[in-house]
Design a protein around this motif. Structure first.
Motif, PDB file in Angstrom:
ATOM      1  N   ALA A 268       0.839  -1.200   0.000  1.00  0.00           N
ATOM      2  CA  ALA A 268       0.000   0.000   0.000  1.00  0.00           C
ATOM      3  C   ALA A 268       0.870   1.244   0.000  1.00  0.00           C
ATOM      4  N   ARG A 269       0.353   2.288  -0.639  1.00  0.00           N
ATOM      5  CA  ARG A 269       1.019   3.587  -0.609  1.00  0.00           C
ATOM      6  C   ARG A 269       0.406   4.396   0.526  1.00  0.00           C
ATOM      7  N   CYS A 270       1.215   4.724   1.545  1.00  0.00           N
ATOM      8  CA  CYS A 270       0.670   5.260   2.796  1.00  0.00           C
ATOM      9  C   CYS A 270       0.054   6.642   2.641  1.00  0.00           C
ATOM     10  N   ASP A 271       0.560   7.480   1.730  1.00  0.00           N
ATOM     11  CA  ASP A 271      -0.009   8.813   1.622  1.00  0.00           C
ATOM     12  C   ASP A 271      -1.385   8.801   0.960  1.00  0.00           C
TER      13      ASP A 271
ATOM     14  N   GLY B  17      12.364   7.176  -1.882  1.00  0.00           N
ATOM     15  CA  GLY B  17      12.419   8.620  -2.049  1.00  0.00           C
ATOM     16  C   GLY B  17      11.621   9.273  -0.943  1.00  0.00           C
ATOM     17  N   ARG B  18      10.643  10.103  -1.316  1.00  0.00           N
ATOM     18  CA  ARG B  18       9.814  10.791  -0.323  1.00  0.00           C
ATOM     19  C   ARG B  18       8.518  10.046  -0.046  1.00  0.00           C
ATOM     20  N   THR B  19       8.338   8.924  -0.694  1.00  0.00           N
ATOM     21  CA  THR B  19       7.071   8.200  -0.581  1.00  0.00           C
ATOM     22  C   THR B  19       7.213   7.007   0.351  1.00  0.00           C
ATOM     23  N   ARG B  20       6.248   6.857   1.268  1.00  0.00           N
ATOM     24  CA  ARG B  20       6.264   5.740   2.199  1.00  0.00           C
ATOM     25  C   ARG B  20       5.246   4.688   1.768  1.00  0.00           C
TER      26      ARG B  20
ATOM     27  N   ALA C 283       0.798  18.819  -1.105  1.00  0.00           N
ATOM     28  CA  ALA C 283       2.091  19.481  -0.969  1.00  0.00           C
ATOM     29  C   ALA C 283       2.753  19.157   0.366  1.00  0.00           C
ATOM     30  N   VAL C 284       1.937  19.121   1.415  1.00  0.00           N
ATOM     31  CA  VAL C 284       2.483  18.806   2.751  1.00  0.00           C
ATOM     32  C   VAL C 284       2.989  17.379   2.798  1.00  0.00           C
ATOM     33  N   ARG C 285       2.190  16.417   2.229  1.00  0.00           N
ATOM     34  CA  ARG C 285       2.599  15.013   2.235  1.00  0.00           C
ATOM     35  C   ARG C 285       3.908  14.795   1.499  1.00  0.00           C
TER      36      ARG C 285
END
Length: 245
Positions: free
Chosen positions: A61-64, A137-140, A239-241
């Motif tokens: 799963a992509r957490c954001d 990267g920036r994705t959890r 943008a915040v995520r």
């Protein structure tokens, strides 16, 4: 993001549940992953990782996206579709209760949770599932694994697959496309995004940047199109995520 959920018959799932635990070594796993190619690379790779850990089913799963509506947070899964749909709200609320430090530490300390008693599971599969998070990267992302009844997954093997799951996710087309879209913003668009996050109106941003209100609105419309958001509030949350403001 395309949802890639493999649907299997009950007999297939039951057969998988009855399979013996993997005795694959770490070196063999790496060689197997290196040999995988083609459009089903992610699914085949996750299946190999699940087998290495001794798990019966995987869900990446992509957490954001977890706290948004729908099932867009599912990147790839071979959990029964009805189970994923039934669990969507539970996963959303559960993720929201986890602190940021716990999320970061879950790669080294995978969490164990139980599925509700009223959920029907494939034969032989236990109600507990393992969850661990990873960053690309920036994705959890979060990897959730089901196991057979009375089977406990090795913490060491879970750490191995947590690291290798990050490698798999970074190599997928769905992630690369999303990454390009996330950060394909011009300097002016980023400026507008910053100022709307500060609560400024189009008129105020136009005065700050010295350009017309219509031009500002065009930039903001472009930002929402590129980030697949529908309102300014959604664009700000995006943008915040993604640490854009």
């Amino acid at each position: 993001m395309d949802i890639q959920i493999s649907q299997m018959s009950r007999s297939d799932r039951d057969a998988r549940s009855a399979a013996p635990a993997s005795v694959m070594s770490r070196e063999q796993l790496v060689l197997q992953l290196s040999a995988i190619s083609g459009p089903t690379y992610l699914q085949a790779g996750l299946r190999a990782l699940a087998d290495y850990a001794g798990a019966s089913h995987y869900l990446l799963a992509r957490c954001d996206f977890i706290q948004e509506n729908g099932l867009d947070f599912v990147v790839s899964s071979d959990w029964p579709f009805d189970l994923v749909r039934r669990l969507a709200s539970e996963l959303t609320s559960g993720y929201g209760r986890i602190g940021e430090l716990e999320k970061c530490m879950s790669l080294f300390q995978p969490s164990l949770a139980s599925l509700p008693d009223d959920i029907e599971l494939p034969g032989g599969v236990g109600r507990q599932y393992y969850a661990l998070s990873l960053n690309v990267g920036r994705t959890r992302f979060s990897l959730m694994l089901l196991a057979r009844e009375s089977v406990s997954l090795s913490s060491e093997r879970l750490r191995d697959i947590g690291l290798l799951s990050g490698y798999l996710a970074s190599c997928t087309r769905c992630f690369e496309d999303k990454l390009e879209r996330d950060f394909d913003l011009t300097e002016r668009e980023l400026e507008c995004l910053f100022w709307i996050a500060e609560g400024k109106t189009s008129d105020e941003i136009a005065m700050i940047l010295g350009i017309s209100r219509n031009t500002i609105n065009n930039y903001i419309t472009s930002v929402m199109r590129k980030t697949a958001t529908k309102t300014r509030s959604e664009a700000i949350a995006f943008a915040v995520r993604n640490n854009l403001v």
